[in-house]
Design a protein around this motif. Sequence first.
Motif, PDB file in Angstrom:
ATOM      1  N   ILE D  48      29.675 -22.640   4.089  1.00 11.83           N
ATOM      2  CA  ILE D  48      29.951 -24.051   4.379  1.00 11.83           C
ATOM      3  C   ILE D  48      30.191 -24.200   5.879  1.00 11.83           C
ATOM      4  O   ILE D  48      30.901 -23.402   6.482  1.00 11.83           O
ATOM      5  CB  ILE D  48      31.186 -24.555   3.596  1.00 11.83           C
ATOM      6  N   HIS D  64      23.831 -23.140  -1.466  1.00 13.85           N
ATOM      7  CA  HIS D  64      24.783 -23.599  -0.434  1.00 13.85           C
ATOM      8  C   HIS D  64      26.145 -23.482  -1.095  1.00 13.85           C
ATOM      9  O   HIS D  64      26.485 -24.286  -1.950  1.00 13.85           O
ATOM     10  CB  HIS D  64      24.413 -25.058  -0.099  1.00 13.85           C
ATOM     11  N   SER D  65      26.913 -22.474  -0.720  1.00  9.81           N
ATOM     12  CA  SER D  65      27.998 -22.055  -1.593  1.00  9.81           C
ATOM     13  C   SER D  65      29.391 -22.457  -1.128  1.00  9.81           C
ATOM     14  O   SER D  65      29.725 -23.639  -1.101  1.00  9.81           O
ATOM     15  CB  SER D  65      27.901 -20.545  -1.793  1.00  9.81           C
ATOM     16  N   LEU D  66      30.186 -21.486  -0.769  1.00  2.93           N
ATOM     17  CA  LEU D  66      31.565 -21.746  -0.354  1.00  2.93           C
ATOM     18  C   LEU D  66      31.760 -21.228   1.057  1.00  2.93           C
ATOM     19  O   LEU D  66      31.115 -20.265   1.476  1.00  2.93           O
ATOM     20  CB  LEU D  66      32.552 -20.994  -1.254  1.00  2.93           C
ATOM     21  N   HIS D  67      32.700 -21.826   1.743  1.00  6.83           N
ATOM     22  CA  HIS D  67      33.029 -21.370   3.087  1.00  6.83           C
ATOM     23  C   HIS D  67      33.396 -19.882   3.054  1.00  6.83           C
ATOM     24  O   HIS D  67      34.324 -19.479   2.345  1.00  6.83           O
ATOM     25  CB  HIS D  67      34.205 -22.200   3.604  1.00  6.83           C
ATOM     26  N   ARG D  69      31.743 -17.271   1.846  1.00  6.05           N
ATOM     27  CA  ARG D  69      31.377 -16.397   0.729  1.00  6.05           C
ATOM     28  C   ARG D  69      29.895 -16.110   0.580  1.00  6.05           C
ATOM     29  O   ARG D  69      29.470 -15.478  -0.403  1.00  6.05           O
ATOM     30  CB  ARG D  69      31.909 -16.977  -0.580  1.00  6.05           C
ATOM     31  N   ALA D  72      28.824 -12.443  -0.114  1.00  5.08           N
ATOM     32  CA  ALA D  72      29.182 -11.904  -1.426  1.00  5.08           C
ATOM     33  C   ALA D  72      28.195 -12.415  -2.475  1.00  5.08           C
ATOM     34  O   ALA D  72      27.753 -11.663  -3.352  1.00  5.08           O
ATOM     35  CB  ALA D  72      30.608 -12.294  -1.791  1.00  5.08           C
ATOM     36  N   ILE D  73      27.843 -13.662  -2.366  1.00  6.41           N
ATOM     37  CA  ILE D  73      26.879 -14.230  -3.306  1.00  6.41           C
ATOM     38  C   ILE D  73      25.521 -13.561  -3.143  1.00  6.41           C
ATOM     39  O   ILE D  73      24.861 -13.201  -4.120  1.00  6.41           O
ATOM     40  CB  ILE D  73      26.809 -15.757  -3.112  1.00  6.41           C
ATOM     41  N   ASP D  94      32.584 -19.397   9.393  1.00  6.68           N
ATOM     42  CA  ASP D  94      32.167 -19.035   8.047  1.00  6.68           C
ATOM     43  C   ASP D  94      32.081 -17.520   7.890  1.00  6.68           C
ATOM     44  O   ASP D  94      32.615 -16.949   6.934  1.00  6.68           O
ATOM     45  CB  ASP D  94      30.780 -19.672   7.851  1.00  6.68           C
ATOM     46  N   GLU D  98      36.744 -17.016   7.836  1.00  2.38           N
ATOM     47  CA  GLU D  98      36.993 -16.965   6.387  1.00  2.38           C
ATOM     48  C   GLU D  98      36.270 -15.788   5.726  1.00  2.38           C
ATOM     49  O   GLU D  98      36.812 -15.163   4.824  1.00  2.38           O
ATOM     50  CB  GLU D  98      36.516 -18.279   5.759  1.00  2.38           C
ATOM     51  N   GLY D  99      35.081 -15.501   6.167  1.00  2.00           N
ATOM     52  CA  GLY D  99      34.275 -14.482   5.490  1.00  2.00           C
ATOM     53  C   GLY D  99      34.359 -13.099   6.100  1.00  2.00           C
ATOM     54  O   GLY D  99      33.541 -12.233   5.789  1.00  2.00           O
ATOM     55  N   GLY D 100      35.338 -12.874   6.954  1.00  2.00           N
ATOM     56  CA  GLY D 100      35.422 -11.608   7.687  1.00  2.00           C
ATOM     57  C   GLY D 100      35.311 -10.370   6.810  1.00  2.00           C
ATOM     58  O   GLY D 100      34.620  -9.414   7.148  1.00  2.00           O
ATOM     59  N   ASN D 101      35.986 -10.391   5.688  1.00  4.46           N
ATOM     60  CA  ASN D 101      35.984  -9.196   4.846  1.00  4.46           C
ATOM     61  C   ASN D 101      34.606  -8.945   4.237  1.00  4.46           C
ATOM     62  O   ASN D 101      34.176  -7.801   4.112  1.00  4.46           O
ATOM     63  CB  ASN D 101      37.043  -9.344   3.743  1.00  4.46           C
ATOM     64  N   HIS D 102      33.926  -9.996   3.867  1.00  6.42           N
ATOM     65  CA  HIS D 102      32.596  -9.819   3.269  1.00  6.42           C
ATOM     66  C   HIS D 102      31.587  -9.390   4.327  1.00  6.42           C
ATOM     67  O   HIS D 102      30.666  -8.624   4.047  1.00  6.42           O
ATOM     68  CB  HIS D 102      32.135 -11.104   2.584  1.00  6.42           C
TER      69      HIS D 102
END
Lengths: 565, 565, 284, 284
Positions: D48, D64-67, D69, D72-73, D94, D98-102
């Motif tokens: 996002i 178009h998923s989540l901020h 993620r 991961a998707i 993004d 928020e998505g740092g770990n992924h």
Amino acid sequence: MAVDITVKIGGEAGQGIQTVGDLLTLVCHKAGLYVMAINDFESRIRGGKSFFQIRISDKPVYAPHHRVNLLVALNQRTYDSYKDELVPGGISMMDVKGEPEENQLPVPINDLAVKAGKKITANTVAAGACLGLLGAPFELFESILKDRFEGKGGDALEMNLSAARLGYDSVKDAKFPWSFTWQFGDPKGSVLNGSKAIALGALAGDCRVAAFYPMSPATGIMVNLSSLSDDFPLFVEQAEDEIAAINMVIGASFAGVRAMTSTSGGGFCLMTEGLGLAGMTETPIVVVNAQRPGPATGLPTRTAQGDLMFVINASQDEFLRFVFAPGTPSEAFEMTERAFHLADKYQVPAIVLTDQTLNDSLYITERPLSAPREIERYVVGDDQIDSPSEYRRYAITSSGISPRALPCSGKALVLVSGNEHSEDGHISEAITDRMNMVDKRNAKTPAMLEEMRPPERYHAESELLLVGWGSSKGPIRESVDRLREDGISAGCVHIADIWPFRADLVQKALSSCKSFFVVEQNSTAQLGRLIREQTGLVAEGSVLKYDGRPFFPDEIVRGIKAYLD
Amino acid sequence: MAVDITVKIGGEAGQGIQTVGDLLTLVCHKAGLYVMAINDFESRIRGGKSFFQIRISDKPVYAPHHRVNLLVALNQRTYDSYKDELVPGGISMMDVKGEPEENQLPVPINDLAVKAGKKITANTVAAGACLGLLGAPFELFESILKDRFEGKGGDALEMNLSAARLGYDSVKDAKFPWSFTWQFGDPKGSVLNGSKAIALGALAGDCRVAAFYPMSPATGIMVNLSSLSDDFPLFVEQAEDEIAAINMVIGASFAGVRAMTSTSGGGFCLMTEGLGLAGMTETPIVVVNAQRPGPATGLPTRTAQGDLMFVINASQDEFLRFVFAPGTPSEAFEMTERAFHLADKYQVPAIVLTDQTLNDSLYITERPLSAPREIERYVVGDDQIDSPSEYRRYAITSSGISPRALPCSGKALVLVSGNEHSEDGHISEAITDRMNMVDKRNAKTPAMLEEMRPPERYHAESELLLVGWGSSKGPIRESVDRLREDGISAGCVHIADIWPFRADLVQKALSSCKSFFVVEQNSTAQLGRLIREQTGLVAEGSVLKYDGRPFFPDEIVRGIKAYLD
Amino acid sequence: MVTIENYECSYENKWCPGCGNFSILASMKDSFVRLDIPPEKLLIISGIGQAAKTPHFLKCNLFHSLHGRALAIATGAKMANHDLTIVVNSGDGDCYGEGGNHFMNAIRRNVDLTLLVHNNKVYGLTAGQASPTSDMGMVTKVQRHGVVMEPFNSLAVALSLGIGFVARGFSGNEAQLSKLIQAGMKFKGFVLIDILQPCVSFNQINTFGWYKKRVYDLQEEGYTPDDFQKAISLSFQWGDRIPTGIIYRKESPSFTEKIGMVKDGPLVDRKYDHGKLQELLSSL
Amino acid sequence: MVTIENYECSYENKWCPGCGNFSILASMKDSFVRLDIPPEKLLIISGIGQAAKTPHFLKCNLFHSLHGRALAIATGAKMANHDLTIVVNSGDGDCYGEGGNHFMNAIRRNVDLTLLVHNNKVYGLTAGQASPTSDMGMVTKVQRHGVVMEPFNSLAVALSLGIGFVARGFSGNEAQLSKLIQAGMKFKGFVLIDILQPCVSFNQINTFGWYKKRVYDLQEEGYTPDDFQKAISLSFQWGDRIPTGIIYRKESPSFTEKIGMVKDGPLVDRKYDHGKLQELLSSL
Ligand SMILES: Cc1ncc(C[n+]2csc(CCOP(=O)(O)OP(=O)(O)O)c2C)c(N)n1
Ligand SMILES: Cc1ncc(C[n+]2csc(CCOP(=O)(O)OP(=O)(O)O)c2C)c(N)n1
Ligand code: SF4
Ligand code: SF4
Ligand SMILES: [Mg+2]
Ligand SMILES: [Mg+2]
């Protein structure tokens, strides 16, 4: 005479208590008996206090018993802690230094193990002694040990057989009041704990991808699934966190396979945003939430039923979901399979709500499990779409279910968005699109409700009904038997297909009784709240337990009687 | 004659619609009038469709009106989209190319702006023209512009004054039926939107740390707080994600300051695990959840009331929390302050549940806000502890509230664990500790219930009651006035202190009516479910809106009348 | 004078006999005593895992929080009171798995605390799944065909993010570890000490013996930790020789310094000013 | 033959006029056409943000998923069907916030996809807060005294985690960017292309002009991206000269290869085998 014997094996984590329990269970299974065995352990790897408490019966059994006939104490602490649970005449079999107490049966477990070859065979010695006391034929045990150790190489089989024999023989002169004749015919159902039942149910639901992050008491499901993944089209991935896990599952499902995750407590919290994404994008997923006491880290290895209202309402705003709360391993198997089927059919998330008791307890089911002949998939290919180039993922239909194509599987372009969208899947902020989409998603309600099975009723014509959900099914049912024995007109209703809520059926099930009580493992009677919210019916009271330990029928009987006095 | 005029200013994002609206609001404020202005914009930075719709009144006003007296159309699309909202005789002021329509008042806004010095003064031109039409004295506008631009340097003030004058004069021959005489005395309350009210309420609650991750419509709270952080002992940190945000807040509170976070939707999902940690460790925190339509990303810049059941039940297992759903900026201020106070007093999390309408709409409050004289802190130092070296963070007390010491503030060691624990804060799996701690945490219930204020009642003796929560308060109240004008015996009940739920008070408030209806911005009538769950009372029906736009009183009136027909 | 007795605690230790965590606990106590920090001036924050239980096994203020979140909580505590002396105990799963994002951002903020990662290269408390640092090929009950991801190189990542103090310890060398912890606690800014910690229950690969053969002490070899390029290279050294000791050190303003918090004293000590707030409210 | 028309889409673009995203979109389309990938064989997954809206503005399969993620998707989608051609569009917030770990773990898995990070060094869609890559000192409405954290060095972090293909693009150089995307999509394994993208609405520091003065093309200067040490050094180069182009490239088995998925064909195509399952169930 009916067999109903409880054996409690206690010691430290790491002493292999579970092995003793497993061996007893397998022997019972082979003998055509039933068992229900709870597994009590701390959140640590070695030391501390833990036990395995197995109830052996010639009839199907789904609840533990609070009194112990035979206590196998692998250390003194176990004896001290649990000797009061022994029924009159019950004995504690153990290594005794010095003069034994009246209820102690000294067996030099460790010495015999050393004699058999290695100290680690102490478990087999203990199991042998137990079986000896119970009057089991040694050949039964022998054959179980052969199944287990044959082909393991080395002298494992030999050593264990000798340990078994030493244990068995060591008690041959002892008198155990509940010794019985082992003749019950062929094995009945399967030996299963809830975790394994769910893993098998997932396979029966054609689960192809499972992603998870370790979390007690849910990890066992994935350990079981993983062990199956060489033989079936299934991939199990450990994710970096629960957020990744659920989003991987969404991605896998979007790409076309049935997929699941399992977690507990805080892990489920972290998945709630993803749950909403599945809701919004209408991507079928299955999430198992194996409850444990909270809030926060709580009691990681113990049991609870504290998440009911949370899972029903989890994630912002509103979307449909299925929630199933199975009461036995057979139900766990069947409902997991059904969760996959229904998630796929309605394009919604399905939650299987279990707990540590169900997941970690060992049962012998009444019947073997059976797999569906075929898997009905609810996806369309180009050939089923009128005009693939004009395919719209969220086409309005009267059922609310839009034909679902898979990405890159044909000419149809699949556009999926977690933003509110128009029929084609593009972001839309238009009022009409918003209304249409909310209405479309909600339009699945009637058909989803139709899928929900009625609550299971037992002596349902009674004056007083006990109402429960999930793993307390067995204990509640048995408490009803006891109450009836005491002349109380009691029955019970078990709500396993829990959401969407069949208010009509629950209403019907509860309408003829004089009063009903909810029986739950939480401190605020959540099912009571839900029933009132949905039907207006008010429970007369509740029997609540929230100490992290499974329900015993006796506690429920006492809880109900306290109201009747 | 009573003033009640709605001006709608529409155009693209980036055209500075909000500036026009702000200027009009400030002028109204100075004149002693009231306004309520909604802010409608898409989730994009430039282009698209957006508007600011301001209702001007000589009486306090808390709802938007669905009919427009004056439409300021900064582009043709605005005119085309909204001309049907004009009341008979209403006009659209705009740059017109070619022959004007009957309801168009051509004003060469852009040309005048260029004439004034720069194209960007078009907003001031438009505001000037609006005020001219409304009959406002130019001096009022002039003084607002001076407040705003004086000291800004350059020729900003001069240019804007000239733009204002050009706009003002351009309509001096136009007739606007609702022109009125601007004499209402001194400014009444304050100009506030919900975001600012919450930020100020946080200061009044002595908030010292705020951590957040940007998320519409909650970000405004932090922008406001941030602008205050130089003048007050307050630090605002943007975290790497919402999980970090809530855990930072827990850490800050644990270390001794009052602390908060704000978020929406998926952000709140990600915070649920932390919420449980606050519950388990009894760490006071304040979380603002500013609702927007979901699930998932939904409609990021729009409004909803879809999270009620979620916030009440969020996080695994059970723990107490406060939930407040203010209806106006003054309530938002006061309830935020109270949330800090009560969270601290009861050592629980407190949630302030708002939405985009409340957060982003501009209001003039009835009274100025007032700050508490003193902050009562509920922490103890060594001097208040009998024996600091034996301090136990979770000492059992009859109130359930254990004296709370701060780490490293004296001799008392503070041990806090998200695992279940004994009184000293060490992990414990003992049955008694578990029971004691659940009971201790739950023991706060009666006192917390006592803190909850009764629902606000308006014509509460009526036959028909409308029941709502949160930002729909104003629209509901006004719809009651309209229904009454039509001879319907209608009143309303607003539940702002929502959890723990005062079933007794709600019961009382609803017991005398013939029927009640819930009025909510969601699709399943969550308050209806909650009221039934808690009181057994069943709403006769509901007026639900879930298109992402705020309630208009007229819609509610129509919704109710549909039931009455 | 703080003595080791001040840190003794009667709470039952819950680790497995022989676990590498015991030496870490001993080194911690030794460091606190040598630094003369009394228990009441020490705050230990931890996540969830075997490592995260550490603070229960000594005497101190403690916050045993959520899996993965210790650093976020510590950051918040520092905002409220930057005078706190904070040590964080975390596991490899806790810190580099679930907590990966906070790990990166606590480094970027340069929060002034000492992070001890008990790196046993396995998930201990949940009974033996692979962790982000597990060696390739490690077989577990869920990684049945062995781990396929490169082990998470926390040292390299930390350096990439501009960390000011990064070291590796080994729980088989208590004396060195104690020195590292002391140096870390004296350092102003974010300190990562990744500690090689054998798990006797679940990691049969990276045992005490395995490490003993491989580890060497950088400082003993005369290495001075001031060259970034060398530090990066060292962070990739793994195999026959595994460097321990301080790998890189460079002081720069800490988080609470950067945000100007320090000048007016801890937020927790400041006063609520009714007059000033009322003035603001009245001006609206 | 795929042509640019195949990728034209009537859905209204929602970016600001002059936004750096337009060139990225153009380069993407150009790459897909040159690689002859038809829209129906392309799957774009996004999180996002402004960047994450990209797939709506061309024709393709999209999620178009989540901020935060998207990766991961995408990883999950690959598990189900490793034949999918996946591009991920993400923003600096993004992907690195928020998505740092992924981000870290998709690299460690070496998931075979092409990640385009529209790095505008600001949170665009939420109207101008600092992002993990914002320059120190950047002032915003919430970072009122300027950003105090070192910008997130995604290239260095990616290299630390063993990435196989890492490049930097600039949305002011469409031709180069298209080449990078093509090279990335041909590469087997995880591909990061961090794209310097001016945000005309919220970033007045890193403008087109600012970049134009600084960027240079590594490949034009004859740099071959096969030396890890050099790549690490380059990843830290920022200021007067900013390198663009492929910084490092080294192929190794991708995630789905490593897990042995490839040999039996995509999971999505396999068959349910009732007999085998019933046999197992009956044996229990
Ligand atoms: C959100 C969440 N997910 C998962 C868990 C379960 N959990 C507890 S400890 C742990 C891993 C422990 O591994 P590590 O951090 O390496 O610590 P160790 O036990 O090895 O010291 C996990 C996954 C949890 N408590 N919370
Ligand atoms: C869980 C969650 N948190 C926050 C948001 C709000 N949000 C939407 S876009 C965005 C940041 C966008 O920045 P970036 O990723 O850099 O993309 P850009 O708009 O700059 O392209 C945020 C914080 C969200 N949608 N979900
Ligand atoms: S499981 Fe491993 S890390 Fe945990 S206490 Fe036992 S040996 Fe130590
Ligand atoms: S806000 Fe910035 S990034 Fe977003 S569309 Fe506008 S210019 Fe582009
Ligand atoms: Mg570990
Ligand atoms: Mg950005």
